[in-house]
Design an enzyme around this catalytic site. Structure first.
Site, PDB file in Angstrom:
ATOM      1  NE  ARG A  29       0.784   8.195  -5.103  1.00 37.43           N
ATOM      2  CZ  ARG A  29       1.485   7.950  -4.006  1.00 37.43           C
ATOM      3  NH1 ARG A  29       2.550   7.139  -4.038  1.00 37.43           N
ATOM      4  NH2 ARG A  29       1.129   8.464  -2.839  1.00 37.43           N
ATOM      5  CG  ASP A  30       0.440   4.422  -1.826  1.00 37.62           C
ATOM      6  OD1 ASP A  30       1.493   3.856  -2.166  1.00 37.62           O
ATOM      7  OD2 ASP A  30       0.107   4.552  -0.635  1.00 37.62           O
ATOM      8  CG  HIS A 222      -0.861   7.271   3.909  1.00 38.31           C
ATOM      9  ND1 HIS A 222      -1.169   7.682   2.622  1.00 38.31           N
ATOM     10  CD2 HIS A 222      -0.408   6.010   3.786  1.00 38.31           C
ATOM     11  CE1 HIS A 222      -0.908   6.702   1.777  1.00 38.31           C
ATOM     12  NE2 HIS A 222      -0.429   5.673   2.470  1.00 38.31           N
ATOM     13  CG  HIS A 224       0.892   1.217   4.855  1.00 39.98           C
ATOM     14  ND1 HIS A 224       1.454   0.544   3.797  1.00 39.98           N
ATOM     15  CD2 HIS A 224       0.732   2.495   4.429  1.00 39.98           C
ATOM     16  CE1 HIS A 224       1.627   1.370   2.771  1.00 39.98           C
ATOM     17  NE2 HIS A 224       1.204   2.559   3.142  1.00 39.98           N
ATOM     18  CB  CYS A 255       4.599  -1.621   3.080  1.00 37.80           C
ATOM     19  SG  CYS A 255       6.044  -0.799   3.779  1.00 37.80           S
ATOM     20  CG  ASN A 264      -2.106   2.164   0.979  1.00 40.42           C
ATOM     21  OD1 ASN A 264      -1.437   2.943   1.650  1.00 40.42           O
ATOM     22  ND2 ASN A 264      -1.821   1.906  -0.287  1.00 40.42           N
TER      23      ASN A 264
END
Length: 313
Positions: A29-30, A222, A224, A255, A264
Protein backbone atom coordinates in the site's frame (compact mmCIF):
# COMPACT_ATOMS: atom_id res chain seq x y z
CA UNK A 1 32.64 -14.65 -0.86
CA UNK A 2 29.38 -15.08 -2.78
CA UNK A 3 26.32 -12.92 -2.26
CA UNK A 4 24.53 -15.74 -0.42
CA UNK A 5 27.49 -16.71 1.78
CA UNK A 6 26.88 -13.90 4.24
CA UNK A 7 23.81 -15.65 5.66
CA UNK A 8 22.37 -14.12 8.80
CA UNK A 9 23.98 -11.78 11.30
CA UNK A 10 25.62 -13.20 14.40
CA UNK A 11 23.00 -13.09 17.14
CA UNK A 12 24.09 -11.17 20.21
CA UNK A 13 21.03 -10.41 22.37
CA UNK A 14 20.88 -7.02 24.07
CA UNK A 15 19.23 -6.16 27.35
CA UNK A 16 16.05 -4.13 27.52
CA UNK A 17 14.48 -5.26 24.26
CA UNK A 18 11.19 -7.11 23.68
CA UNK A 19 11.59 -10.82 22.87
CA UNK A 20 9.42 -10.48 19.79
CA UNK A 21 8.41 -7.65 17.43
CA UNK A 22 5.40 -7.53 15.13
CA UNK A 23 6.21 -6.10 11.71
CA UNK A 24 3.37 -4.18 10.05
CA UNK A 25 4.30 -4.55 6.38
CA UNK A 26 3.17 -1.56 4.28
CA UNK A 27 4.91 -2.31 0.98
CA UNK A 28 1.81 -3.21 -1.02
CA UNK A 29 0.00 0.00 0.00
CA UNK A 30 2.32 2.75 1.22
CA UNK A 31 5.22 1.36 -0.77
CA UNK A 32 3.46 1.24 -4.13
CA UNK A 33 1.02 4.15 -3.85
CA UNK A 34 3.41 6.76 -5.28
CA UNK A 35 4.58 4.64 -8.23
CA UNK A 36 3.89 6.53 -11.44
CA UNK A 37 3.43 3.44 -13.62
CA UNK A 38 0.43 1.37 -12.57
CA UNK A 39 1.52 -2.00 -11.20
CA UNK A 40 -0.75 -4.79 -12.55
CA UNK A 41 -3.05 -6.30 -9.96
CA UNK A 42 -1.59 -9.74 -10.70
CA UNK A 43 1.83 -8.49 -9.63
CA UNK A 44 0.41 -6.98 -6.44
CA UNK A 45 -1.32 -10.25 -5.60
CA UNK A 46 1.85 -12.24 -6.12
CA UNK A 47 3.75 -9.68 -4.03
CA UNK A 48 1.32 -10.18 -1.14
CA UNK A 49 1.49 -13.95 -1.50
CA UNK A 50 5.30 -13.89 -1.44
CA UNK A 51 5.34 -11.62 1.62
CA UNK A 52 3.03 -13.97 3.47
CA UNK A 53 5.17 -16.95 2.48
CA UNK A 54 8.18 -15.13 3.94
CA UNK A 55 6.49 -15.10 7.33
CA UNK A 56 5.01 -11.61 7.55
CA UNK A 57 1.65 -11.74 9.31
CA UNK A 58 0.32 -8.20 8.83
CA UNK A 59 0.17 -7.06 5.21
CA UNK A 60 -1.46 -3.71 4.54
CA UNK A 61 -3.01 -4.58 1.21
CA UNK A 62 -4.47 -1.42 -0.31
CA UNK A 63 -6.48 1.74 0.31
CA UNK A 64 -10.05 2.80 -0.40
CA UNK A 65 -9.04 6.39 -1.06
CA UNK A 66 -10.70 7.91 -4.13
CA UNK A 67 -8.92 6.70 -7.30
CA UNK A 68 -8.49 10.29 -8.46
CA UNK A 69 -6.12 10.94 -5.56
CA UNK A 70 -4.19 7.67 -5.69
CA UNK A 71 -4.58 6.08 -9.16
CA UNK A 72 -2.18 3.27 -8.23
CA UNK A 73 -4.75 1.88 -5.78
CA UNK A 74 -7.81 2.22 -8.00
CA UNK A 75 -7.88 -1.57 -8.21
CA UNK A 76 -8.62 -2.06 -4.49
CA UNK A 77 -11.82 -4.07 -5.00
CA UNK A 78 -10.26 -6.19 -7.72
CA UNK A 79 -7.20 -6.90 -5.60
CA UNK A 80 -9.22 -7.93 -2.54
CA UNK A 81 -11.50 -10.11 -4.67
CA UNK A 82 -8.46 -11.90 -6.06
CA UNK A 83 -6.65 -12.23 -2.75
CA UNK A 84 -6.20 -15.75 -1.40
CA UNK A 85 -5.88 -15.16 2.35
CA UNK A 86 -3.25 -17.10 4.26
CA UNK A 87 -4.26 -18.46 7.64
CA UNK A 88 -2.85 -16.35 10.43
CA UNK A 89 -2.24 -13.34 8.16
CA UNK A 90 -4.30 -10.15 8.37
CA UNK A 91 -4.77 -7.77 5.47
CA UNK A 92 -5.71 -4.29 6.71
CA UNK A 93 -6.74 -1.53 4.30
CA UNK A 94 -6.59 2.24 4.63
CA UNK A 95 -10.01 3.89 4.87
CA UNK A 96 -10.13 7.70 4.54
CA UNK A 97 -13.82 8.34 5.19
CA UNK A 98 -17.29 6.77 5.45
CA UNK A 99 -17.48 6.10 1.73
CA UNK A 100 -14.22 4.21 2.02
CA UNK A 101 -15.64 2.27 4.94
CA UNK A 102 -18.67 1.33 2.86
CA UNK A 103 -16.34 -0.10 0.22
CA UNK A 104 -14.28 -1.93 2.84
CA UNK A 105 -17.33 -3.53 4.42
CA UNK A 106 -18.65 -4.58 1.01
CA UNK A 107 -15.29 -6.23 0.31
CA UNK A 108 -15.38 -8.17 3.58
CA UNK A 109 -12.42 -6.36 5.16
CA UNK A 110 -11.88 -7.05 8.87
CA UNK A 111 -9.03 -4.64 9.65
CA UNK A 112 -8.92 -0.97 8.66
CA UNK A 113 -6.77 2.07 9.30
CA UNK A 114 -7.53 5.79 9.32
CA UNK A 115 -4.91 8.41 8.55
CA UNK A 116 -4.75 11.52 10.74
CA UNK A 117 -2.34 14.40 11.24
CA UNK A 118 -0.46 15.78 14.21
CA UNK A 119 -0.23 19.25 12.64
CA UNK A 120 -2.66 21.88 11.45
CA UNK A 121 -1.01 22.48 8.09
CA UNK A 122 -0.83 18.85 7.04
CA UNK A 123 -4.42 18.26 8.16
CA UNK A 124 -5.51 21.07 5.86
CA UNK A 125 -3.34 19.95 2.94
CA UNK A 126 -3.98 16.21 3.21
CA UNK A 127 -7.50 16.04 4.64
CA UNK A 128 -8.89 19.48 3.82
CA UNK A 129 -9.75 19.75 7.52
CA UNK A 130 -8.42 21.62 10.51
CA UNK A 131 -6.69 19.64 13.23
CA UNK A 132 -9.93 19.56 15.25
CA UNK A 133 -12.18 18.94 12.25
CA UNK A 134 -10.36 15.73 11.38
CA UNK A 135 -11.93 14.04 14.40
CA UNK A 136 -15.42 14.75 13.09
CA UNK A 137 -14.44 12.94 9.89
CA UNK A 138 -12.96 9.93 11.69
CA UNK A 139 -15.49 9.46 14.47
CA UNK A 140 -18.34 7.97 12.39
CA UNK A 141 -15.86 5.75 10.56
CA UNK A 142 -14.37 4.37 13.77
CA UNK A 143 -17.75 4.04 15.51
CA UNK A 144 -19.34 2.15 12.61
CA UNK A 145 -16.29 -0.02 12.06
CA UNK A 146 -16.11 -1.07 15.71
CA UNK A 147 -19.86 -1.76 15.71
CA UNK A 148 -19.24 -4.10 12.76
CA UNK A 149 -16.51 -5.88 14.71
CA UNK A 150 -13.61 -4.41 12.74
CA UNK A 151 -10.23 -3.63 14.21
CA UNK A 152 -9.21 0.01 13.66
CA UNK A 153 -5.68 1.40 13.55
CA UNK A 154 -4.96 5.13 13.54
CA UNK A 155 -1.98 6.54 11.70
CA UNK A 156 -0.77 9.92 12.87
CA UNK A 157 1.49 11.68 10.39
CA UNK A 158 4.04 14.44 11.01
CA UNK A 159 4.69 13.32 14.59
CA UNK A 160 8.30 14.51 14.65
CA UNK A 161 8.55 17.24 12.08
CA UNK A 162 6.42 19.07 9.52
CA UNK A 163 7.89 20.67 6.36
CA UNK A 164 5.74 23.77 6.87
CA UNK A 165 5.63 24.03 10.67
CA UNK A 166 9.01 22.62 11.66
CA UNK A 167 9.49 20.54 14.84
CA UNK A 168 6.22 19.26 16.32
CA UNK A 169 5.65 19.53 20.08
CA UNK A 170 5.51 16.09 21.68
CA UNK A 171 2.49 17.10 23.76
CA UNK A 172 0.61 17.98 20.57
CA UNK A 173 1.29 14.52 19.13
CA UNK A 174 0.16 12.92 22.38
CA UNK A 175 -3.08 14.90 22.42
CA UNK A 176 -3.95 13.80 18.89
CA UNK A 177 -3.07 10.19 19.61
CA UNK A 178 -5.03 10.06 22.85
CA UNK A 179 -8.08 11.54 21.13
CA UNK A 180 -7.99 8.85 18.43
CA UNK A 181 -7.56 6.06 20.96
CA UNK A 182 -10.44 7.37 23.07
CA UNK A 183 -12.53 7.35 19.90
CA UNK A 184 -12.07 3.59 19.66
CA UNK A 185 -8.88 3.02 17.69
CA UNK A 186 -7.10 -0.04 19.02
CA UNK A 187 -3.64 0.81 17.69
CA UNK A 188 -1.79 4.07 17.15
CA UNK A 189 1.04 4.36 14.61
CA UNK A 190 3.34 7.36 15.13
CA UNK A 191 4.69 8.47 11.77
CA UNK A 192 7.93 10.31 11.00
CA UNK A 193 6.57 11.33 7.62
CA UNK A 194 9.61 13.32 6.47
CA UNK A 195 12.20 11.25 8.29
CA UNK A 196 13.68 13.95 10.52
CA UNK A 197 13.41 12.29 13.94
CA UNK A 198 16.37 11.32 16.10
CA UNK A 199 16.36 8.90 19.08
CA UNK A 200 16.04 11.58 21.76
CA UNK A 201 12.99 13.01 20.05
CA UNK A 202 11.52 9.51 19.75
CA UNK A 203 11.89 9.09 23.51
CA UNK A 204 10.22 12.45 24.13
CA UNK A 205 7.23 11.74 21.88
CA UNK A 206 6.70 8.17 23.09
CA UNK A 207 6.99 9.38 26.68
CA UNK A 208 4.33 12.04 26.15
CA UNK A 209 2.04 9.53 24.44
CA UNK A 210 2.37 7.15 27.38
CA UNK A 211 1.78 10.00 29.84
CA UNK A 212 -1.42 10.84 27.96
CA UNK A 213 -2.76 7.41 28.89
CA UNK A 214 -2.10 5.49 25.67
CA UNK A 215 -0.80 1.98 26.48
CA UNK A 216 2.54 1.44 24.76
CA UNK A 217 1.41 -2.06 23.85
CA UNK A 218 -1.00 -0.42 21.40
CA UNK A 219 1.57 1.98 19.91
CA UNK A 220 3.52 1.36 16.69
CA UNK A 221 6.24 3.43 15.03
CA UNK A 222 6.55 4.29 11.36
CA UNK A 223 9.91 5.78 10.42
CA UNK A 224 11.18 7.09 7.11
CA UNK A 225 14.89 6.94 6.39
CA UNK A 226 15.36 10.35 4.81
CA UNK A 227 18.34 11.20 7.03
CA UNK A 228 19.44 7.63 7.72
CA UNK A 229 17.88 7.54 11.19
CA UNK A 230 15.12 4.95 10.79
CA UNK A 231 16.93 2.00 12.38
CA UNK A 232 18.38 3.99 15.28
CA UNK A 233 14.95 5.50 15.93
CA UNK A 234 13.37 2.05 15.83
CA UNK A 235 15.87 0.70 18.34
CA UNK A 236 15.16 3.65 20.63
CA UNK A 237 11.43 2.91 20.41
CA UNK A 238 11.94 -0.78 21.19
CA UNK A 239 13.94 0.11 24.30
CA UNK A 240 10.95 2.18 25.44
CA UNK A 241 8.56 -0.78 25.16
CA UNK A 242 7.22 -0.49 21.60
CA UNK A 243 6.67 -3.90 20.01
CA UNK A 244 5.12 -3.07 16.60
CA UNK A 245 7.15 -1.52 13.79
CA UNK A 246 5.93 -0.44 10.35
CA UNK A 247 8.23 -1.12 7.41
CA UNK A 248 8.17 -1.68 3.67
CA UNK A 249 9.67 -4.63 1.83
CA UNK A 250 12.67 -3.48 -0.18
CA UNK A 251 12.31 0.05 1.18
CA UNK A 252 9.51 0.79 -1.28
CA UNK A 253 7.82 4.16 -0.98
CA UNK A 254 9.01 7.73 -1.03
CA UNK A 255 7.99 10.87 0.77
CA UNK A 256 6.55 13.64 -1.44
CA UNK A 257 7.24 16.27 1.24
CA UNK A 258 11.03 16.09 1.31
CA UNK A 259 12.98 16.04 -1.93
CA UNK A 260 15.80 13.94 -0.48
CA UNK A 261 13.49 11.42 1.17
CA UNK A 262 14.51 7.83 0.64
CA UNK A 263 11.22 6.36 1.75
CA UNK A 264 10.12 3.84 4.31
CA UNK A 265 12.32 1.78 6.55
CA UNK A 266 13.15 -1.36 4.56
CA UNK A 267 11.75 -4.50 6.14
CA UNK A 268 14.93 -6.44 5.31
CA UNK A 269 17.10 -3.86 7.09
CA UNK A 270 14.80 -4.06 10.10
CA UNK A 271 14.82 -7.87 10.16
CA UNK A 272 18.63 -7.98 9.85
CA UNK A 273 18.97 -5.74 12.91
CA UNK A 274 16.37 -7.64 14.93
CA UNK A 275 17.85 -11.02 14.01
CA UNK A 276 21.23 -9.79 15.19
CA UNK A 277 19.71 -8.67 18.48
CA UNK A 278 17.97 -12.01 18.99
CA UNK A 279 14.51 -10.42 18.67
CA UNK A 280 12.04 -12.77 16.99
CA UNK A 281 9.94 -11.67 14.02
CA UNK A 282 8.97 -14.95 12.36
CA UNK A 283 10.32 -13.61 9.05
CA UNK A 284 12.52 -15.61 6.69
CA UNK A 285 15.04 -12.97 5.62
CA UNK A 286 16.27 -14.94 2.62
CA UNK A 287 12.75 -15.36 1.23
CA UNK A 288 11.96 -11.72 1.92
CA UNK A 289 15.08 -10.50 0.11
CA UNK A 290 14.15 -12.68 -2.87
CA UNK A 291 10.68 -11.14 -2.87
CA UNK A 292 11.98 -7.57 -2.82
CA UNK A 293 14.51 -8.30 -5.55
CA UNK A 294 11.68 -9.79 -7.61
CA UNK A 295 9.52 -6.68 -7.11
CA UNK A 296 12.44 -4.36 -7.89
CA UNK A 297 12.81 -6.11 -11.25
CA UNK A 298 9.15 -5.47 -12.02
CA UNK A 299 9.51 -1.81 -11.09
CA UNK A 300 12.61 -1.54 -13.26
CA UNK A 301 15.05 -0.27 -10.65
CA UNK A 302 17.27 -1.55 -7.84
CA UNK A 303 15.89 -1.96 -4.35
CA UNK A 304 17.00 0.84 -2.01
CA UNK A 305 17.27 -1.65 0.88
CA UNK A 306 20.88 -1.98 2.02
CA UNK A 307 20.32 -5.60 3.00
CA UNK A 308 18.73 -6.51 -0.33
CA UNK A 309 21.68 -4.87 -2.09
CA UNK A 310 24.14 -6.81 0.07
CA UNK A 311 22.41 -10.19 -0.29
CA UNK A 312 21.18 -9.88 -3.88
CA UNK A 313 23.32 -7.13 -5.39
Amino acid sequence: MGARDVGLPDRVPAQGLPPRVTIWEVGARDGLQNEQAVVPVEVKLEFLARLAAAGLTTLEATSFVHPRWVPQLADAEELLAGLEPVEGVRYPVLVPNERGLDRALAAGVRHIAVFGSATETFAKRNLNRTLDEQYAMFEPVVTRARAEGLDVRAYVSMCFGDPWEGPVPAAQVAAVGARLVSMGCSELSLGDTIGVATPGQVAAVVGEVAAAGVPLGSVAVHFHDTYGQALSNTLAALRLGITTVDSSAGGLGGCPYAESATGNLATEDLVWMLDGLGVQTGVDLDALADTSAWMAERLGRPSPSRVVQALRG
